[in-house]
Scaffold this motif. Structure first.
Motif, PDB file in Angstrom:
ATOM      1  N   ARG A  60       0.851  -1.195   0.000  1.00  0.00           N
ATOM      2  CA  ARG A  60       0.000   0.000   0.000  1.00  0.00           C
ATOM      3  C   ARG A  60       0.888   1.247   0.000  1.00  0.00           C
ATOM      4  NH1 ARG A  60      -3.134  -3.169  -1.459  1.00  0.00           N
ATOM      5  NH2 ARG A  60      -5.239  -3.620  -0.684  1.00  0.00           N
ATOM      6  N   PRO A  61       1.398   1.646  -1.176  1.00  0.00           N
ATOM      7  CA  PRO A  61       2.259   2.830  -1.226  1.00  0.00           C
ATOM      8  C   PRO A  61       1.485   4.093  -0.878  1.00  0.00           C
ATOM      9  CG  PRO A  61       1.647   2.138  -3.438  1.00  0.00           C
ATOM     10  CD  PRO A  61       1.137   1.078  -2.508  1.00  0.00           C
ATOM     11  N   VAL A  62       2.074   4.941  -0.049  1.00  0.00           N
ATOM     12  CA  VAL A  62       1.412   6.195   0.325  1.00  0.00           C
ATOM     13  C   VAL A  62       1.330   7.117  -0.889  1.00  0.00           C
ATOM     14  CG1 VAL A  62       1.533   8.227   1.785  1.00  0.00           C
ATOM     15  CG2 VAL A  62       2.108   5.988   2.731  1.00  0.00           C
ATOM     16  N   ALA A  63       2.444   7.265  -1.599  1.00  0.00           N
ATOM     17  CA  ALA A  63       2.455   8.082  -2.827  1.00  0.00           C
ATOM     18  C   ALA A  63       1.848   7.248  -3.949  1.00  0.00           C
ATOM     19  CB  ALA A  63       3.873   8.514  -3.163  1.00  0.00           C
ATOM     20  N   VAL A  64       0.546   7.062  -3.868  1.00  0.00           N
ATOM     21  CA  VAL A  64      -0.130   6.052  -4.670  1.00  0.00           C
ATOM     22  C   VAL A  64      -0.060   6.346  -6.172  1.00  0.00           C
ATOM     23  CG1 VAL A  64      -2.401   7.135  -4.468  1.00  0.00           C
ATOM     24  CG2 VAL A  64      -2.237   4.652  -4.717  1.00  0.00           C
ATOM     25  N   LEU A  65       0.082   7.606  -6.537  1.00  0.00           N
ATOM     26  CA  LEU A  65       0.203   7.983  -7.943  1.00  0.00           C
ATOM     27  C   LEU A  65       1.658   8.069  -8.407  1.00  0.00           C
ATOM     28  CD1 LEU A  65      -2.604  10.681  -8.220  1.00  0.00           C
ATOM     29  CD2 LEU A  65      -2.534   8.494  -9.416  1.00  0.00           C
ATOM     30  N   GLY A  66       2.575   7.618  -7.536  1.00  0.00           N
ATOM     31  CA  GLY A  66       3.980   7.660  -7.896  1.00  0.00           C
ATOM     32  C   GLY A  66       4.629   8.987  -7.609  1.00  0.00           C
ATOM     33  N   GLY A  67       4.030   9.792  -6.736  1.00  0.00           N
ATOM     34  CA  GLY A  67       4.584  11.096  -6.417  1.00  0.00           C
ATOM     35  C   GLY A  67       4.208  12.133  -7.464  1.00  0.00           C
ATOM     36  N   THR A  68       4.911  13.239  -7.441  1.00  0.00           N
ATOM     37  CA  THR A  68       4.647  14.322  -8.390  1.00  0.00           C
ATOM     38  C   THR A  68       4.945  13.855  -9.809  1.00  0.00           C
ATOM     39  OG1 THR A  68       5.332  15.896  -6.684  1.00  0.00           O
ATOM     40  CG2 THR A  68       5.164  16.722  -8.935  1.00  0.00           C
ATOM     41  N   PRO A  69       4.041  14.107 -10.768  1.00  0.00           N
ATOM     42  CA  PRO A  69       4.264  13.637 -12.145  1.00  0.00           C
ATOM     43  C   PRO A  69       5.539  14.187 -12.758  1.00  0.00           C
ATOM     44  CG  PRO A  69       1.990  14.341 -11.845  1.00  0.00           C
ATOM     45  CD  PRO A  69       2.728  14.754 -10.617  1.00  0.00           C
TER      46      PRO A  69
ATOM     47  N   LEU B 140       1.859   4.025  -8.833  1.00  0.00           N
ATOM     48  CA  LEU B 140       2.311   2.885  -8.032  1.00  0.00           C
ATOM     49  C   LEU B 140       1.193   1.896  -7.761  1.00  0.00           C
ATOM     50  CD1 LEU B 140       4.795   4.427  -5.435  1.00  0.00           C
ATOM     51  CD2 LEU B 140       5.301   3.139  -7.502  1.00  0.00           C
ATOM     52  N   TRP B 141      -0.034   2.342  -7.803  1.00  0.00           N
ATOM     53  CA  TRP B 141      -1.149   1.403  -7.630  1.00  0.00           C
ATOM     54  C   TRP B 141      -1.160   0.392  -8.777  1.00  0.00           C
ATOM     55  CZ3 TRP B 141      -3.953   0.263  -3.546  1.00  0.00           C
ATOM     56  CH2 TRP B 141      -5.146  -0.453  -3.697  1.00  0.00           C
ATOM     57  N   SER B 142      -0.829   0.828  -9.959  1.00  0.00           N
ATOM     58  CA  SER B 142      -0.713  -0.089 -11.096  1.00  0.00           C
ATOM     59  C   SER B 142       0.573  -0.904 -11.021  1.00  0.00           C
ATOM     60  CB  SER B 142      -0.739   0.683 -12.421  1.00  0.00           C
ATOM     61  OG  SER B 142      -1.975   1.316 -12.640  1.00  0.00           O
ATOM     62  N   ILE B 143       1.678  -0.234 -10.717  1.00  0.00           N
ATOM     63  CA  ILE B 143       2.989  -0.886 -10.744  1.00  0.00           C
ATOM     64  C   ILE B 143       3.128  -1.914  -9.629  1.00  0.00           C
ATOM     65  CG2 ILE B 143       5.463  -0.448 -10.412  1.00  0.00           C
ATOM     66  CD1 ILE B 143       4.984   2.258 -11.859  1.00  0.00           C
ATOM     67  N   HIS B 144       2.721  -1.562  -8.420  1.00  0.00           N
ATOM     68  CA  HIS B 144       2.877  -2.476  -7.288  1.00  0.00           C
ATOM     69  C   HIS B 144       1.809  -3.555  -7.234  1.00  0.00           C
ATOM     70  CE1 HIS B 144       5.664   0.139  -4.540  1.00  0.00           C
ATOM     71  NE2 HIS B 144       6.268  -0.303  -5.630  1.00  0.00           N
ATOM     72  N   LEU B 145       0.756  -3.396  -8.014  1.00  0.00           N
ATOM     73  CA  LEU B 145      -0.279  -4.427  -8.074  1.00  0.00           C
ATOM     74  C   LEU B 145      -0.248  -5.170  -9.405  1.00  0.00           C
ATOM     75  CD1 LEU B 145      -3.312  -2.624  -6.385  1.00  0.00           C
ATOM     76  CD2 LEU B 145      -1.629  -4.137  -5.343  1.00  0.00           C
ATOM     77  N   ASN B 146       0.831  -5.005 -10.143  1.00  0.00           N
ATOM     78  CA  ASN B 146       0.984  -5.704 -11.421  1.00  0.00           C
ATOM     79  C   ASN B 146       1.224  -7.184 -11.146  1.00  0.00           C
ATOM     80  OD1 ASN B 146       2.078  -6.775 -13.879  1.00  0.00           O
ATOM     81  ND2 ASN B 146       2.531  -4.689 -14.537  1.00  0.00           N
TER      82      ASN B 146
ATOM     83  N   SER C 166       9.123   0.033  -6.033  1.00  0.00           N
ATOM     84  CA  SER C 166       9.367   1.351  -6.643  1.00  0.00           C
ATOM     85  C   SER C 166       8.854   2.489  -5.777  1.00  0.00           C
ATOM     86  CB  SER C 166       8.696   1.406  -8.025  1.00  0.00           C
ATOM     87  OG  SER C 166       9.117   0.343  -8.841  1.00  0.00           O
ATOM     88  N   ALA C 167       8.768   2.262  -4.466  1.00  0.00           N
ATOM     89  CA  ALA C 167       8.111   3.226  -3.587  1.00  0.00           C
ATOM     90  C   ALA C 167       8.801   4.582  -3.533  1.00  0.00           C
ATOM     91  CB  ALA C 167       8.010   2.648  -2.174  1.00  0.00           C
ATOM     92  N   PHE C 168      10.097   4.631  -3.857  1.00  0.00           N
ATOM     93  CA  PHE C 168      10.823   5.898  -3.722  1.00  0.00           C
ATOM     94  C   PHE C 168      10.996   6.650  -5.040  1.00  0.00           C
ATOM     95  CE2 PHE C 168      12.548   3.236  -0.190  1.00  0.00           C
ATOM     96  CZ  PHE C 168      11.907   3.916   0.828  1.00  0.00           C
ATOM     97  N   GLY C 169      10.433   6.138  -6.113  1.00  0.00           N
ATOM     98  CA  GLY C 169      10.507   6.843  -7.380  1.00  0.00           C
ATOM     99  C   GLY C 169      11.714   6.429  -8.201  1.00  0.00           C
ATOM    100  N   TRP C 170      12.080   7.303  -9.162  1.00  0.00           N
ATOM    101  CA  TRP C 170      13.080   6.932 -10.151  1.00  0.00           C
ATOM    102  C   TRP C 170      13.971   8.119 -10.505  1.00  0.00           C
ATOM    103  CZ3 TRP C 170       7.907   6.246 -10.261  1.00  0.00           C
ATOM    104  CH2 TRP C 170       7.428   4.924 -10.209  1.00  0.00           C
ATOM    105  N   GLY C 171      15.179   7.776 -10.937  1.00  0.00           N
ATOM    106  CA  GLY C 171      16.054   8.725 -11.613  1.00  0.00           C
ATOM    107  C   GLY C 171      16.369   9.968 -10.819  1.00  0.00           C
TER     108      GLY C 171
END
Length: 522
Positions: free
Chosen positions: A363-372, A396-402, A430-435
């Motif tokens: 259950r990621p808190v930043a459910v939309l993956g953080g700021t776009p 992240l709701w899509s990514i972590h529930l894939n 991927s809870a902390f984002g990317w790049g």
């Protein structure tokens, strides 16, 4: 020249100016629309109609990813929007191609009107953003974050005592812990009561306003930027955010003024704000830039840590009989029953660390993956055209529930992080984002979640609450809040010490840290 002729000339000039301004504003958008139309067959697949007014858009995004694939195209107003639904697609674009996928969309309400361009989290590529990023990473990189562990351990012992003496208020205790760690690390002062602390209240108000205006499509000014210049007297929506901006400036500058006062008096502990003051001259930052930069972890870190720990407790209530006995057996073997677990124990607790990872995945808190993110150049991925200026949402709701990466994704199964898996990155989630936009406070946040999960499992049995008839009260694992961040809605639980010996250890260690906490009281 007659009066009528003069009026005609004035009206004609007004129309000409109006048409010129309109064309100047609309031509870039029209050119973009033509580019999209000319290459429409190359765009990623997506729906022909857009749902609006969604309270939880991430649920719809997951449905789109399941229907159309890992890369979905939406035309949300004038802006192309790409929804990423797999860890691999997010890694390939946001990490490997970070040079063109790490900017931000334009946030007129939240970034410009409310924040005056001072929030680095929402800033596009610019000298300001580079300064902001350098400061955040130097203040919270892994080695520096390790220096904050003593504070996290002290506050964690307070949290354990709070859970022991008043378990029904567990959510308040989690929020106090998270707020106090962030405020102490940032400003060198504790939060003893989250319900009465004025700074916490003001920050909650500021973050509430920020998240409320950062909803795509909510305000017409995001689609028509010229509306930004309407006088506030004719635009109540603008007047409200400008009033909040005054409050935010007062809060952030007031906190920094207090830091300067304690620094001059020689009573300021080492903290992030002190580091900022030392670097301010070298980086050429104004006082206001420094004040907003100091407020970044304060604004972003409280809800994420507290929300993750609340999700962990929810998982304990729902699935605890499947994983708690294994974790407690590991803790008893490595730690014993005479002391609380420490940060030094964590490398020897692989199952507990797997529970931490599963909590952040489940259950990621930043459910939309953080700021776009936003693209700064045209790109092609798997034969699909991704236009320059696209908004990129890695939900992240899509990514972590894939299901391809996480079979039975709604089940809480720490074992999945003990099995060999082909997942991009170092965390297995991927809870902390990317790049370049990865969460600068990830090490601090991970440490907070890890030490408290280890200590809660060591000291307590977390089970379903029971009603007046002795029946277990079920919990809803889908009952989560709306908004930019999502955390569990209130739920009941039973939190009891594993034994009187465990309770005595918690009381003893709480008593021992009181003197150390004094230096952080103002």
């Amino acid at each position: 020249m007659s009066t009528g002729t003069l009026e005609i000339i004035i009206v004609s000039l007004g129309l000409a100016i109006g048409i010129s301004v309109y064309l100047a504003l609309e031509l870039p958008r029209l050119r973009q629309q033509w580019r999209l139309w000319s290459r429409r067959s190359e765009l990623p697949p997506g729906p022909t109609t857009i749902k609006t007014g969604l309270r939880k858009p991430w649920i719809w995004f997951r449905e789109l990813n399941q229907q159309y694939g890992d890369v979905v195209y939406l035309q949300m107003g004038p802006t192309p929007t790409i929804i990423l639904g797999s860890a691999q697609a997010a890694w390939d674009l946001l990490e490997k191609r970070g040079a063109i996928y790490s900017s931000r969309p334009r946030f007129i309400m939240g970034g410009e009107l409310l924040s005056g361009g001072m929030r680095g989290l929402m800033a596009p590529y610019s000298p300001f953003w580079r300064r902001w990023r350098k400061l955040l990473h130097s203040g919270f990189m892994q080695r520096q974050s390790e220096t904050y562990r003593p504070i996290q351990s002290l506050e964690s012992k307070v949290l354990m005592h709070d859970l022991l003496t008043n378990p029904k208020e567990f959510r308040t205790h989690l929020e106090r812990y998270a707020a106090s760690v962030i405020v102490t690390v940032t400003y060198g002062r504790r939060v003893e009561d989250v319900r009465t602390d004025e700074v916490v209240r003001m920050n909650a108000e500021a973050m509430g306003r920020l998240t409320s205006v950062n909803i795509p499509g909510k305000y017409a000014v995001e689609r028509y930027p010229a509306l930004k210049y309407i006088p506030s007297i004719f635009a109540p929506w603008k007047a409200e955010v400008l009033e909040q901006r005054k409050k935010d400036i007062q809060m952030y500058t007031g906190l920094m003024d207090d830091v300067k006062r304690r620094l001059a008096a020689g009573v300021l502990p080492d903290c992030f704000a002190k580091h900022l003051l030392e670097e301010q001259h070298n980086l050429g930052m104004s006082d206001l830039e420094v004040a907003y930069t100091a407020g970044t972890p304060f604004g972003a870190g409280v809800e994420t840590s507290a929300g993750s720990l609340a999700s962990f407790l929810l998982a304990c209530v729902k699935f605890g009989d499947q994983f708690i006995p294994k974790a407690q057996a590991e803790l008893d073997r490595v730690v014993g029953s005479d002391r609380l677990p420490s940060f030094e124990d964590l490398p020897s607790l692989p199952y507990v660390r797997a529970i931490v990872s599963e909590t952040l995945r489940w259950r990621p808190v930043a459910v939309l993956g953080g700021t776009p993110h936003a693209t700064t150049a045209d790109d092609t991925y798997r034969g699909m055209f991704i236009p320059k200026g696209s908004t990129i949402i890695a939900s992240l709701w899509s990514i972590h529930l894939n299901e391809k990466d996480f079979p039975e994704p709604h089940e809480f199964r720490p074992e999945r992080f003990l099995e060999p898996r082909d997942y991009p990155g170092n965390f297995g989630h991927s809870a902390f984002g990317w790049g370049r936009r990865i969460c600068p406070g990830m090490h601090l946040g991970l440490n907070s979640v890890s030490i408290n999960i280890a200590r809660i499992l060591w000291g307590f049995n977390v089970q379903p609450a029971v009603d007046d008839k002795g029946q277990k009260i079920d919990v809803d694992i889908f009952a989560y809040s709306d908004g930019f961040n999502s955390s569990p809605l209130p739920f009941e639980s039973s939190i009891t010490p594993r034994s009187e010996k465990h309770a005595d250890v918690i009381r003893r260690e709480f008593k021992e840290v009181q003197k150390e906490l004094e230096r952080y009281r103002c």
